[in-house]
Design an enzyme around this catalytic site. Sequence first.
Site, short mmCIF file in Angstrom:
data_model
loop_
_atom_site.label_atom_id
_atom_site.label_comp_id
_atom_site.label_asym_id
_atom_site.label_seq_id
_atom_site.Cartn_x
_atom_site.Cartn_y
_atom_site.Cartn_z
N ASP A 1 0.85 -1.19 0.00
CA ASP A 1 0.00 0.00 0.00
C ASP A 1 0.89 1.24 0.00
OD1 ASP A 1 -2.04 1.77 0.23
OD2 ASP A 1 -2.86 0.98 2.10
N ASP B 1 -3.43 2.57 -5.63
CA ASP B 1 -2.31 2.66 -4.68
C ASP B 1 -2.08 1.40 -3.86
OD1 ASP B 1 -4.61 2.99 -3.19
OD2 ASP B 1 -3.64 4.30 -1.73
N GLU B 2 -2.75 0.32 -4.16
CA GLU B 2 -2.46 -0.90 -3.39
C GLU B 2 -2.71 -2.16 -4.21
OE1 GLU B 2 -5.12 -1.96 -0.09
OE2 GLU B 2 -6.23 -0.15 -0.56
#
Length: 410
Positions: free
Chosen positions: A4, A98-99
Amino acid sequence: MHVDMDAFFASVELRRHPELLHEPVVVGGTGDRGVVAAASYVARSFGIYSAMPSTRARRLCPHVVFLPGDHAHYAEVSERVMAIFHDITPLVEPLSLDEAFLDVRGALHGKNIAPPIAKTIRERVFETERLTCSVGVATNKFLAKLATERAKPRPSATGPVFGSGVHVIEAGTELDFLLPLPVRDLWGVGPATGAKLSRMGIETVGDLAAQPERHLTDALGNAAGLHLHRLAHARDERPVEVGREAKSIGHEETFPKDLTDRDRLGRQLIRMADAVADRLREAGLAGRTLTVKVRFADFVTITRSSTLREPLDGGLAIARAAERLLDTVDIDAGVRLLGVSMSQLGEVTAEQLSLDDLVGRSWSDADDVVGEIRGRFGGDAIGPATLSRPGTGLSRMKQGQRPWGPDQDL
DNA sequence: TCTGGGGTCCTCAGACGA
DNA sequence: TCTGTCGTCTGAGGACCC
Protein backbone atom coordinates in the site's frame (compact mmCIF):
# COMPACT_ATOMS: atom_id res chain seq x y z
CA MET A 1 1.70 -10.03 0.53
CA HIS A 2 -0.09 -6.67 0.48
CA VAL A 3 1.53 -3.41 -0.65
CA ASP A 4 0.00 0.00 0.00
CA MET A 5 1.47 3.36 -1.05
CA ASP A 6 1.67 5.83 1.84
CA ALA A 7 -0.81 8.75 1.43
CA PHE A 8 -0.50 8.13 -2.31
CA PHE A 9 -2.21 11.12 -3.98
CA ALA A 10 -0.82 13.54 -1.40
CA SER A 11 2.71 12.10 -1.69
CA VAL A 12 2.64 12.37 -5.50
CA GLU A 13 1.57 16.00 -5.20
CA LEU A 14 4.33 16.73 -2.65
CA ARG A 15 6.84 15.31 -5.11
CA ARG A 16 5.59 17.87 -7.67
CA HIS A 17 5.42 20.66 -5.07
CA PRO A 18 8.43 20.17 -2.77
CA GLU A 19 7.87 23.69 -1.39
CA LEU A 20 4.75 22.26 0.36
CA LEU A 21 6.66 19.46 2.08
CA HIS A 22 6.17 20.89 5.56
CA GLU A 23 2.67 22.26 4.94
CA PRO A 24 -0.58 20.42 5.65
CA VAL A 25 -1.67 19.28 2.16
CA VAL A 26 -4.94 17.70 1.12
CA VAL A 27 -6.00 16.34 -2.26
CA GLY A 28 -9.73 16.52 -2.74
CA GLY A 29 -12.81 18.54 -3.63
CA THR A 30 -12.33 22.20 -2.90
CA GLY A 31 -16.01 23.20 -2.81
CA ASP A 32 -18.42 23.13 0.12
CA ARG A 33 -19.61 19.68 -0.92
CA GLY A 34 -16.18 18.16 -1.50
CA VAL A 35 -14.36 15.53 0.53
CA VAL A 36 -10.73 14.72 1.30
CA ALA A 37 -9.34 12.05 -1.03
CA ALA A 38 -5.90 11.96 0.59
CA ALA A 39 -4.18 13.90 3.37
CA SER A 40 -0.43 14.34 3.81
CA TYR A 41 1.04 13.21 7.13
CA VAL A 42 1.37 16.85 8.23
CA ALA A 43 -2.36 17.33 7.50
CA ARG A 44 -3.12 14.10 9.39
CA SER A 45 -1.43 15.51 12.48
CA PHE A 46 -4.32 18.03 12.55
CA GLY A 47 -6.83 15.16 12.62
CA ILE A 48 -7.62 15.31 8.90
CA TYR A 49 -8.22 11.95 7.19
CA SER A 50 -9.61 10.58 3.91
CA ALA A 51 -13.36 10.87 3.22
CA MET A 52 -13.67 13.77 5.66
CA PRO A 53 -15.83 16.64 4.32
CA SER A 54 -13.59 19.44 3.01
CA THR A 55 -15.43 22.00 5.16
CA ARG A 56 -14.50 20.09 8.30
CA ALA A 57 -10.87 19.73 7.20
CA ARG A 58 -10.73 23.52 6.78
CA ARG A 59 -12.18 24.02 10.25
CA LEU A 60 -9.59 21.68 11.77
CA CYS A 61 -6.74 23.40 9.95
CA PRO A 62 -7.60 26.78 8.39
CA HIS A 63 -4.24 27.05 6.60
CA VAL A 64 -4.50 23.60 4.97
CA VAL A 65 -3.44 23.63 1.29
CA PHE A 66 -6.10 22.08 -0.94
CA LEU A 67 -5.01 20.64 -4.28
CA PRO A 68 -7.69 19.58 -6.78
CA GLY A 69 -6.03 16.29 -7.76
CA ASP A 70 -4.87 14.90 -11.08
CA HIS A 71 -6.30 11.44 -11.56
CA ALA A 72 -4.60 10.86 -14.91
CA HIS A 73 -1.17 11.57 -13.40
CA TYR A 74 -1.80 9.27 -10.42
CA ALA A 75 -2.83 6.53 -12.86
CA GLU A 76 0.48 6.93 -14.71
CA VAL A 77 2.51 6.71 -11.51
CA SER A 78 0.41 3.74 -10.39
CA GLU A 79 1.14 1.93 -13.65
CA ARG A 80 4.90 2.28 -13.10
CA VAL A 81 4.62 1.10 -9.48
CA MET A 82 2.55 -1.92 -10.55
CA ALA A 83 5.25 -2.70 -13.13
CA ILE A 84 7.75 -2.96 -10.27
CA PHE A 85 5.45 -5.49 -8.58
CA HIS A 86 5.21 -7.46 -11.83
CA ASP A 87 9.01 -7.71 -11.91
CA ILE A 88 8.73 -9.65 -8.65
CA THR A 89 5.80 -11.92 -9.50
CA PRO A 90 3.21 -12.21 -12.28
CA LEU A 91 0.54 -12.79 -9.62
CA VAL A 92 -0.46 -9.19 -8.88
CA GLU A 93 -4.02 -8.19 -7.99
CA PRO A 94 -4.41 -4.39 -7.95
CA LEU A 95 -7.11 -3.23 -5.50
CA SER A 96 -6.94 0.42 -6.48
CA LEU A 97 -4.35 2.83 -7.87
CA ASP A 98 -2.31 2.66 -4.68
CA GLU A 99 -2.46 -0.90 -3.39
CA ALA A 100 -2.18 -4.48 -4.55
CA PHE A 101 -1.93 -8.06 -3.38
CA LEU A 102 1.10 -10.05 -4.52
CA ASP A 103 1.35 -13.82 -4.35
CA VAL A 104 5.06 -14.50 -3.80
CA ARG A 105 4.75 -18.16 -2.83
CA GLY A 106 6.14 -19.15 -6.21
CA ALA A 107 9.25 -17.11 -5.47
CA LEU A 108 9.79 -18.74 -2.12
CA HIS A 109 11.23 -22.08 -3.24
CA GLY A 110 10.37 -23.51 0.12
CA LYS A 111 12.04 -20.76 2.09
CA ASN A 112 10.35 -17.82 3.76
CA ILE A 113 11.99 -15.07 1.78
CA ALA A 114 8.90 -12.86 1.74
CA PRO A 115 10.41 -10.31 4.18
CA PRO A 116 13.46 -9.62 1.97
CA ILE A 117 11.15 -9.41 -1.06
CA ALA A 118 9.08 -6.83 0.81
CA LYS A 119 12.21 -4.85 1.55
CA THR A 120 13.29 -5.01 -2.09
CA ILE A 121 9.89 -3.73 -3.25
CA ARG A 122 10.10 -0.75 -0.89
CA GLU A 123 13.61 0.07 -2.05
CA ARG A 124 12.76 -0.18 -5.74
CA VAL A 125 9.62 1.94 -5.40
CA PHE A 126 11.59 4.60 -3.55
CA GLU A 127 14.53 4.51 -5.98
CA THR A 128 12.36 4.88 -9.08
CA GLU A 129 9.49 7.06 -7.81
CA ARG A 130 10.75 8.74 -4.61
CA LEU A 131 7.59 7.45 -2.90
CA THR A 132 7.26 5.27 0.17
CA CYS A 133 5.03 2.26 0.59
CA SER A 134 4.17 -0.15 3.37
CA VAL A 135 4.11 -3.92 3.04
CA GLY A 136 2.24 -6.58 5.00
CA VAL A 137 3.31 -10.22 4.84
CA ALA A 138 1.07 -13.06 6.02
CA THR A 139 -0.32 -16.45 5.12
CA ASN A 140 -3.47 -15.04 3.47
CA LYS A 141 -4.81 -11.88 1.87
CA PHE A 142 -6.82 -10.36 4.65
CA LEU A 143 -4.10 -10.89 7.27
CA ALA A 144 -1.54 -9.37 4.90
CA LYS A 145 -3.75 -6.30 4.57
CA LEU A 146 -4.06 -6.01 8.35
CA ALA A 147 -0.29 -6.39 8.62
CA THR A 148 0.17 -3.48 6.23
CA GLU A 149 -1.80 -1.23 8.58
CA ARG A 150 0.71 -2.14 11.31
CA ALA A 151 3.59 -1.22 8.99
CA LYS A 152 2.19 2.24 8.10
CA PRO A 153 3.77 5.48 9.28
CA ARG A 154 1.84 7.08 12.13
CA PRO A 155 1.02 10.80 12.16
CA SER A 156 2.21 12.75 15.18
CA ALA A 157 2.43 16.39 16.21
CA THR A 158 6.05 16.47 15.04
CA GLY A 159 5.43 14.72 11.71
CA PRO A 160 5.09 11.13 10.57
CA VAL A 161 6.75 8.42 12.65
CA PHE A 162 8.14 5.88 10.21
CA GLY A 163 8.46 2.24 11.26
CA SER A 164 10.20 -0.51 9.36
CA GLY A 165 7.58 -0.23 6.60
CA VAL A 166 7.20 -4.02 6.66
CA HIS A 167 5.16 -6.10 9.09
CA VAL A 168 5.25 -9.88 9.03
CA ILE A 169 2.66 -12.12 10.68
CA GLU A 170 4.50 -15.42 11.04
CA ALA A 171 2.66 -18.66 10.31
CA GLY A 172 1.27 -20.03 13.57
CA THR A 173 0.92 -16.60 15.20
CA GLU A 174 -2.14 -15.46 13.22
CA LEU A 175 -4.62 -15.71 16.09
CA ASP A 176 -2.29 -13.97 18.55
CA PHE A 177 -2.26 -11.01 16.16
CA LEU A 178 -5.92 -11.15 15.23
CA LEU A 179 -8.01 -11.85 18.32
CA PRO A 180 -7.23 -8.64 20.32
CA LEU A 181 -8.09 -6.34 17.36
CA PRO A 182 -11.33 -4.34 17.32
CA VAL A 183 -13.91 -6.08 15.16
CA ARG A 184 -14.17 -2.90 13.08
CA ASP A 185 -10.71 -3.71 11.67
CA LEU A 186 -12.10 -6.69 9.77
CA TRP A 187 -12.66 -6.38 6.03
CA GLY A 188 -16.43 -6.10 5.63
CA VAL A 189 -17.28 -4.54 8.98
CA GLY A 190 -18.33 -0.95 8.37
CA PRO A 191 -20.38 1.42 10.52
CA ALA A 192 -23.67 -0.52 10.16
CA THR A 193 -22.31 -4.01 10.82
CA GLY A 194 -20.03 -2.64 13.54
CA ALA A 195 -23.02 -1.13 15.36
CA LYS A 196 -25.00 -4.36 14.98
CA LEU A 197 -22.13 -6.42 16.40
CA SER A 198 -21.68 -3.94 19.23
CA ARG A 199 -25.35 -4.37 20.16
CA MET A 200 -24.63 -8.12 20.35
CA GLY A 201 -21.79 -7.40 22.78
CA ILE A 202 -19.12 -8.16 20.17
CA GLU A 203 -16.29 -5.63 20.27
CA THR A 204 -13.13 -7.58 19.40
CA VAL A 205 -12.27 -10.22 16.83
CA GLY A 206 -11.90 -12.57 19.80
CA ASP A 207 -15.53 -11.91 20.79
CA LEU A 208 -16.53 -12.62 17.21
CA ALA A 209 -14.52 -15.84 17.01
CA ALA A 210 -16.28 -17.11 20.14
CA GLN A 211 -19.71 -16.87 18.44
CA PRO A 212 -21.27 -19.94 16.83
CA GLU A 213 -21.48 -19.54 13.06
CA ARG A 214 -25.28 -19.77 13.24
CA HIS A 215 -25.53 -16.71 15.52
CA LEU A 216 -23.66 -14.64 12.97
CA THR A 217 -25.58 -15.84 9.90
CA ASP A 218 -28.89 -15.21 11.72
CA ALA A 219 -27.84 -11.68 12.65
CA LEU A 220 -25.96 -10.61 9.51
CA GLY A 221 -27.30 -12.82 6.72
CA ASN A 222 -25.72 -15.88 5.20
CA ALA A 223 -22.86 -14.41 3.22
CA ALA A 224 -21.71 -11.76 5.71
CA GLY A 225 -22.10 -14.11 8.70
CA LEU A 226 -20.06 -16.90 7.12
CA HIS A 227 -17.48 -14.44 5.81
CA LEU A 228 -16.86 -12.84 9.22
CA HIS A 229 -16.85 -16.16 11.03
CA ARG A 230 -14.08 -17.38 8.74
CA LEU A 231 -12.07 -14.19 9.02
CA ALA A 232 -12.32 -14.22 12.82
CA HIS A 233 -10.65 -17.65 12.75
CA ALA A 234 -7.93 -16.30 10.41
CA ARG A 235 -9.34 -18.33 7.52
CA ASP A 236 -9.27 -16.69 4.10
CA GLU A 237 -8.71 -18.94 1.09
CA ARG A 238 -9.30 -16.29 -1.57
CA PRO A 239 -6.53 -16.47 -4.16
CA VAL A 240 -4.70 -13.48 -5.58
CA GLU A 241 -6.75 -12.82 -8.72
CA VAL A 242 -4.99 -11.52 -11.80
CA GLY A 243 -6.86 -9.60 -14.50
CA ARG A 244 -10.26 -9.11 -12.91
CA GLU A 245 -12.74 -7.57 -15.33
CA ALA A 246 -15.01 -4.62 -14.58
CA LYS A 247 -18.63 -5.52 -13.88
CA SER A 248 -20.02 -2.03 -14.30
CA ILE A 249 -19.00 1.36 -15.66
CA GLY A 250 -20.67 4.49 -14.38
CA HIS A 251 -20.44 8.19 -13.83
CA GLU A 252 -22.07 10.25 -11.10
CA GLU A 253 -21.80 13.79 -9.84
CA THR A 254 -22.91 15.88 -6.93
CA PHE A 255 -24.06 19.33 -8.01
CA PRO A 256 -22.82 22.49 -6.26
CA LYS A 257 -26.51 23.36 -5.70
CA ASP A 258 -29.54 21.07 -5.75
CA LEU A 259 -31.36 20.99 -9.09
CA THR A 260 -35.14 20.97 -9.54
CA ASP A 261 -35.35 21.97 -13.18
CA ARG A 262 -36.11 18.92 -15.36
CA ASP A 263 -34.45 20.37 -18.47
CA ARG A 264 -31.24 21.11 -16.62
CA LEU A 265 -31.21 17.64 -15.10
CA GLY A 266 -31.86 16.20 -18.54
CA ARG A 267 -28.81 17.97 -19.93
CA GLN A 268 -26.68 16.71 -17.05
CA LEU A 269 -27.98 13.21 -17.75
CA ILE A 270 -26.98 13.46 -21.42
CA ARG A 271 -23.50 14.61 -20.42
CA MET A 272 -23.07 11.71 -18.00
CA ALA A 273 -24.46 9.17 -20.49
CA ASP A 274 -21.96 10.53 -23.00
CA ALA A 275 -19.08 10.10 -20.53
CA VAL A 276 -20.16 6.52 -19.74
CA ALA A 277 -20.48 5.72 -23.45
CA ASP A 278 -16.97 7.05 -24.03
CA ARG A 279 -15.53 4.76 -21.41
CA LEU A 280 -17.53 1.78 -22.67
CA ARG A 281 -16.21 2.32 -26.17
CA GLU A 282 -12.65 2.74 -24.91
CA ALA A 283 -13.00 -0.64 -23.19
CA GLY A 284 -14.73 -2.21 -26.21
CA LEU A 285 -17.75 -3.03 -24.03
CA ALA A 286 -21.51 -2.54 -24.10
CA GLY A 287 -23.94 -2.83 -21.20
CA ARG A 288 -27.39 -4.40 -20.98
CA THR A 289 -28.54 -3.01 -17.62
CA LEU A 290 -28.87 0.73 -17.22
CA THR A 291 -29.16 2.28 -13.75
CA VAL A 292 -29.99 5.89 -12.97
CA LYS A 293 -29.17 7.05 -9.46
CA VAL A 294 -30.76 10.08 -7.81
CA ARG A 295 -29.81 11.52 -4.45
CA PHE A 296 -32.24 14.08 -3.08
CA ALA A 297 -31.52 17.15 -0.96
CA ASP A 298 -32.23 15.15 2.23
CA PHE A 299 -29.63 12.54 1.14
CA VAL A 300 -32.25 9.87 0.44
CA THR A 301 -30.88 7.94 -2.53
CA ILE A 302 -32.89 5.92 -5.01
CA THR A 303 -31.99 3.95 -8.11
CA ARG A 304 -34.07 3.07 -11.14
CA SER A 305 -32.79 0.42 -13.48
CA SER A 306 -33.84 -1.30 -16.61
CA THR A 307 -32.47 -4.32 -18.43
CA LEU A 308 -32.56 -3.79 -22.16
CA ARG A 309 -33.02 -6.30 -24.94
CA GLU A 310 -29.89 -5.14 -26.74
CA PRO A 311 -26.61 -4.03 -25.12
CA LEU A 312 -25.87 -0.31 -25.50
CA ASP A 313 -22.60 1.57 -25.85
CA GLY A 314 -23.80 4.73 -27.59
CA GLY A 315 -24.14 8.02 -25.77
CA LEU A 316 -27.43 8.99 -27.35
CA ALA A 317 -29.09 5.61 -26.84
CA ILE A 318 -27.97 5.48 -23.21
CA ALA A 319 -29.14 9.05 -22.64
CA ARG A 320 -32.59 8.33 -24.11
CA ALA A 321 -33.05 5.22 -21.99
CA ALA A 322 -31.76 7.09 -18.91
CA GLU A 323 -34.22 9.93 -19.52
CA ARG A 324 -37.08 7.43 -19.58
CA LEU A 325 -35.98 6.18 -16.16
CA LEU A 326 -35.53 9.72 -14.81
CA ASP A 327 -39.09 10.53 -15.92
CA THR A 328 -40.39 7.97 -13.39
CA VAL A 329 -38.81 9.96 -10.53
CA ASP A 330 -40.39 12.93 -8.75
CA ILE A 331 -37.60 15.51 -8.62
CA ASP A 332 -39.52 18.31 -6.87
CA ALA A 333 -37.59 17.79 -3.61
CA GLY A 334 -34.36 18.87 -5.35
CA VAL A 335 -31.64 16.62 -6.75
CA ARG A 336 -28.23 16.73 -5.11
CA LEU A 337 -26.57 13.96 -7.12
CA LEU A 338 -27.28 12.28 -10.43
CA GLY A 339 -25.58 9.18 -11.78
CA VAL A 340 -25.70 6.85 -14.79
CA SER A 341 -24.14 3.41 -14.91
CA MET A 342 -24.15 0.38 -17.17
CA SER A 343 -23.77 -3.21 -15.97
CA GLN A 344 -24.11 -6.72 -17.43
CA LEU A 345 -21.18 -5.77 -19.62
CA GLY A 346 -20.12 -7.69 -22.69
CA GLU A 347 -17.69 -7.20 -25.51
CA VAL A 348 -18.73 -5.53 -28.74
CA THR A 349 -17.08 -5.70 -32.09
CA ALA A 350 -16.51 -2.13 -33.23
CA GLU A 351 -17.05 -1.09 -36.80
CA GLN A 352 -15.27 2.03 -38.02
CA LEU A 353 -17.20 4.52 -40.14
CA SER A 354 -16.59 7.84 -41.81
CA LEU A 355 -19.05 10.74 -41.65
CA ASP A 356 -19.92 10.05 -45.30
CA ASP A 357 -21.13 6.63 -44.26
CA LEU A 358 -23.59 8.20 -41.86
CA VAL A 359 -26.29 9.13 -44.38
CA GLY A 360 -29.14 6.75 -43.75
CA ARG A 361 -27.37 4.96 -40.88
CA SER A 362 -28.47 4.51 -37.27
CA TRP A 363 -27.54 6.54 -34.19
CA SER A 364 -25.28 3.76 -32.97
CA ASP A 365 -23.24 4.28 -36.10
CA ALA A 366 -23.08 7.99 -35.28
CA ASP A 367 -21.74 7.14 -31.84
CA ASP A 368 -18.96 5.11 -33.42
CA VAL A 369 -17.97 8.06 -35.58
CA VAL A 370 -18.08 10.37 -32.55
CA GLY A 371 -15.72 7.96 -30.80
CA GLU A 372 -13.34 8.02 -33.72
CA ILE A 373 -13.36 11.82 -33.96
CA ARG A 374 -12.58 12.09 -30.25
CA GLY A 375 -9.82 9.55 -30.66
CA ARG A 376 -8.22 11.65 -33.38
CA PHE A 377 -8.90 15.21 -32.26
CA GLY A 378 -9.45 15.00 -28.48
CA GLY A 379 -12.38 14.54 -26.14
CA ASP A 380 -13.81 18.03 -26.61
CA ALA A 381 -13.74 17.96 -30.40
CA ILE A 382 -17.37 16.80 -30.64
CA GLY A 383 -20.30 16.31 -28.27
CA PRO A 384 -24.07 16.37 -27.94
CA ALA A 385 -25.58 19.57 -29.37
CA THR A 386 -27.66 19.93 -26.21
CA LEU A 387 -24.46 20.60 -24.30
CA SER A 388 -23.34 23.34 -26.65
CA ARG A 389 -26.27 25.68 -26.09
CA PRO A 390 -25.12 29.14 -25.08
CA GLY A 391 -25.61 29.76 -21.41
CA THR A 392 -25.81 26.13 -20.32
CA GLY A 393 -22.36 26.36 -18.78
CA LEU A 394 -21.84 22.69 -19.51
CA SER A 395 -18.81 20.97 -20.89
CA ARG A 396 -17.98 17.32 -21.37
CA MET A 397 -16.54 15.80 -18.23
CA LYS A 398 -14.56 12.61 -18.20
CA GLN A 399 -13.77 10.40 -15.26
CA GLY A 400 -11.43 11.94 -12.77
CA GLN A 401 -11.81 15.54 -13.85
CA ARG A 402 -13.97 16.38 -10.83
CA PRO A 403 -13.67 13.22 -8.80
CA TRP A 404 -13.96 14.50 -5.25
CA GLY A 405 -16.90 16.82 -5.32
CA PRO A 406 -18.02 19.96 -7.08
CA ASP A 407 -15.65 22.92 -7.22
CA GLN A 408 -17.82 25.68 -8.55
CA ASP A 409 -21.39 26.53 -9.54
CA LEU A 410 -22.86 25.15 -12.72
C1' DT B 1 -20.10 16.87 11.03
C1' DC B 2 -23.15 16.63 7.02
C1' DT B 3 -21.62 13.47 4.19
C1' DG B 4 -17.51 12.42 -3.33
C1' DG B 5 -16.98 9.12 -6.88
C1' DG B 6 -16.04 4.65 -8.65
C1' DG B 7 -16.92 0.40 -7.78
C1' DT B 8 -18.38 -4.73 -5.71
C1' DC B 9 -21.29 -7.84 -3.45
C1' DC B 10 -25.34 -9.16 -0.98
C1' DT B 11 -30.29 -9.40 0.31
C1' DC B 12 -34.95 -9.34 -0.51
C1' DA B 13 -39.22 -9.14 -3.03
C1' DG B 14 -41.83 -9.94 -7.04
C1' DA B 15 -42.54 -11.95 -11.61
C1' DC B 16 -42.40 -15.81 -14.41
C1' DG B 17 -41.79 -20.31 -16.49
C1' DA B 18 -41.08 -25.26 -15.85
C1' DT C 1 -57.17 -27.28 -14.64
C1' DC C 2 -55.46 -25.76 -10.40
C1' DT C 3 -51.97 -25.33 -6.88
C1' DG C 4 -47.54 -25.43 -4.99
C1' DT C 5 -42.64 -25.32 -5.48
C1' DC C 6 -38.34 -24.26 -7.28
C1' DG C 7 -34.92 -21.79 -9.89
C1' DT C 8 -33.85 -17.74 -12.35
C1' DC C 9 -34.12 -13.08 -13.58
C1' DT C 10 -34.95 -8.37 -12.51
C1' DG C 11 -35.24 -4.25 -9.76
C1' DA C 12 -34.30 -1.75 -5.64
C1' DG C 13 -31.67 -0.79 -1.87
C1' DG C 14 -27.98 -1.39 1.67
C1' DA C 15 -23.30 -1.96 3.16
C1' DC C 16 -18.79 -1.81 2.23
C1' DC C 17 -14.18 -0.77 0.06
C1' DC C 18 -10.49 2.62 -1.63
